[in-house]
Write an enzyme that holds these catalytic residues in place. Structure first.
Site, PDB file in Angstrom:
ATOM      1  CB  THR A 143     -24.810  21.033  46.754  1.00  0.00           C
ATOM      2  OG1 THR A 143     -24.072  22.129  47.322  1.00  0.00           O
ATOM      3  CG2 THR A 143     -26.242  21.484  46.521  1.00  0.00           C
ATOM      4  CG  ASP A 144     -22.924  15.279  46.844  1.00  0.00           C
ATOM      5  OD1 ASP A 144     -23.124  15.484  48.052  1.00  0.00           O
ATOM      6  OD2 ASP A 144     -23.468  14.359  46.204  1.00  0.00           O
ATOM      7  CE  LYS A 145     -13.703  17.487  43.874  1.00  0.00           C
ATOM      8  NZ  LYS A 145     -12.607  16.492  43.876  1.00  0.00           N
TER       9      LYS A 145
END
Length: 428
Positions: A143-145
């Site tokens: 998952t991204d930031k």
């Protein structure tokens, strides 16, 4: 207790004066001095005994404490190492994504806190925390930031200590929880064995308001016609398409840019804290970085009137298209799917199917307690969606529309485009 110097001088002075008295009195005084000296000696001896007993007691306590720690460590070492999966839920705000950046403490990730908890709880030795390959660690989705998860899965080898979930959670912050654990096959890899991933994207519905209409964010309510338009556009993503315009560092002829989308739709709107929200669900085989946010961003741009519907089909072709990226705040990894694994190993008598029906209530509670409030409060305080909507006019949508019209005039070029990126057979 030993007599002080002044006391000894005083006693000596007394004995000098006592010589002036008759022998009987002198004898009595000498007996008294001897008795005092004897009592002092006994007191000193008793004090030394007490001191030795106290020292022995403290030493025994230290030895017992050290022994208990050694026993616990020995017990951990004796615990069998097994391949497992952990069901994780977390709020991603304040983190630079899921994946750990070993050797870099500048950007904190979810895995930093997870690995620390695994070491402190005794599930893995310290050197496995430093080199995650030693415990065969693998996350299902990176998952991204700022992205949260309600159903992230990681696979790894751990020591199966008693009360393992409780001990791991005791060393985790409250916004990161391990909700479940299952044994898996020795060669299991959560990323490679995953058939599909389901994400949700929670957003305020005023994002769909047409750009020509003045909107008061808290008063806006999504009408049925606009919701149907949104779902019609989202459905176009279903099937296999070339999403090179929806990520970075991938060309139009890169085979890995083709992704298969199983379903995508927007649910019924609902009101939270006087603001209306809706949740978009998307299930796909796999996703590239920023892909979902750009898929949603393009639909918002079309519904608001900044871009023509034709730009969606154009974006799957070889041409470079300016696709806006929606904020990461509302994105949540909802669930990962292991259907092939479950069919092969789920009922073999040795392993459980990787389904989390019993944990659904805990997942729902976590989302209500940590994920949804974070999205709602952050949107109200930081206005991430409202600020992003203000950037849509700077995107170069008009030039792409002109390019497509030019291409349509050339029948040969148009037929080539339809063959390479059409929304036909794969869209339903």
């Amino acid at each position: 207790m030993e007599l002080s110097l002044s006391a000894r001088v005083s006693c000596h002075s007394c004995s000098t004066h006592l010589r002036l008295f008759p022998p009987q009195v002198l004898a009595m005084a000498e007996d008294l001095i001897a008795a005092v000296a004897s009592q002092t000696k006994r007191l000193n001896s008793s004090s030394e005994v007490v001191q030795r007993l106290e020292e022995n007691g403290h030493q025994n306590k230290r030895l017992k404490s050290d022994a208990d720690e050694e026993d616990a460590e020995d017990q951990n070492k004796k615990s069998p190492k097994r391949k497992i999966v952990l069901l994780m839920a977390y709020s991603g705000k304040g983190y630079h994504g899921m994946q750990r950046n070993v050797g870099s403490s500048q950007f904190k990730t979810i895995e930093d806190d997870l690995v620390s908890a695994l070491v402190q709880s005794g599930c893995i030795p310290k050197n496995h925390g430093e080199d995650m390959k030693k415990m065969s660690f693998q996350r299902c989705a990176r998952t991204d930031k700022g992205v949260s998860a309600a159903g992230q899965i990681v696979s790894l080898k751990v020591r199966l200590i008693d009360d393992i979930l409780e001990k791991i959670n005791n060393h985790l912050p409250s916004h990161i929880r391990i909700l479940g654990l299952k044994r898996v096959t020795g060669g299991f890899n959560s990323k490679n064995k995953c058939d599909a991933r389901t994400y949700s994207y929670m957003l305020p519905t005023f994002a769909f308001a047409h750009k020509d209409h003045e909107v008061q964010e808290e008063l806006f309510r999504l009408d049925r016609e606009t919701l149907e338009s949104v779902n019609k556009l989202l459905a176009c993503y279903k099937g296999t398409h070339n999403f090179h315009n929806f990520t970075s560092q991938k060309g139009p002829r890169d085979p890995s840019a083709k992704r298969y989308i199983m379903e995508m739709y927007c649910g019924e709107p609902f009101v939270r804290e006087n603001m209306e929200f809706a949740v978009i669900q998307v299930k796909g085989q796999s996703f590239m970085m920023h892909q979902i946010r750009k898929m949603i961003g393009l639909v918002i741009a079309i519904v608001k009137g900044y871009a023509a519907e034709s730009i969606m089909e154009l974006s799957w072709g070889e041409e470079k298209v300016d696709v806006p990226k929606a904020p990461g705040l509302g994105l949540v990894l909802e669930k990962v799917h292991f259907e092939k694994y479950n069919r092969r190993f789920g009922n073999d008598g040795l392993h459980e199917p990787l389904e989390w029906t019993e944990e659904e209530e805990k997942i729902a509670v976590f989302k209500e307690q940590y994920i949804y409030p974070t999205i709602i409060n952050t949107e109200r305080e930081e206005k991430s969606m409202a600020n992003w909507l203000n950037t849509l006019p700077i995107h170069d949508f008009n030039s792409t529309a002109v390019e497509m019209q030019t291409n349509n005039k050339n029948s040969k070029k148009s037929s080539d485009l339809e063959a390479s990126d059409g929304c036909g057979d794969d869209s339903d």
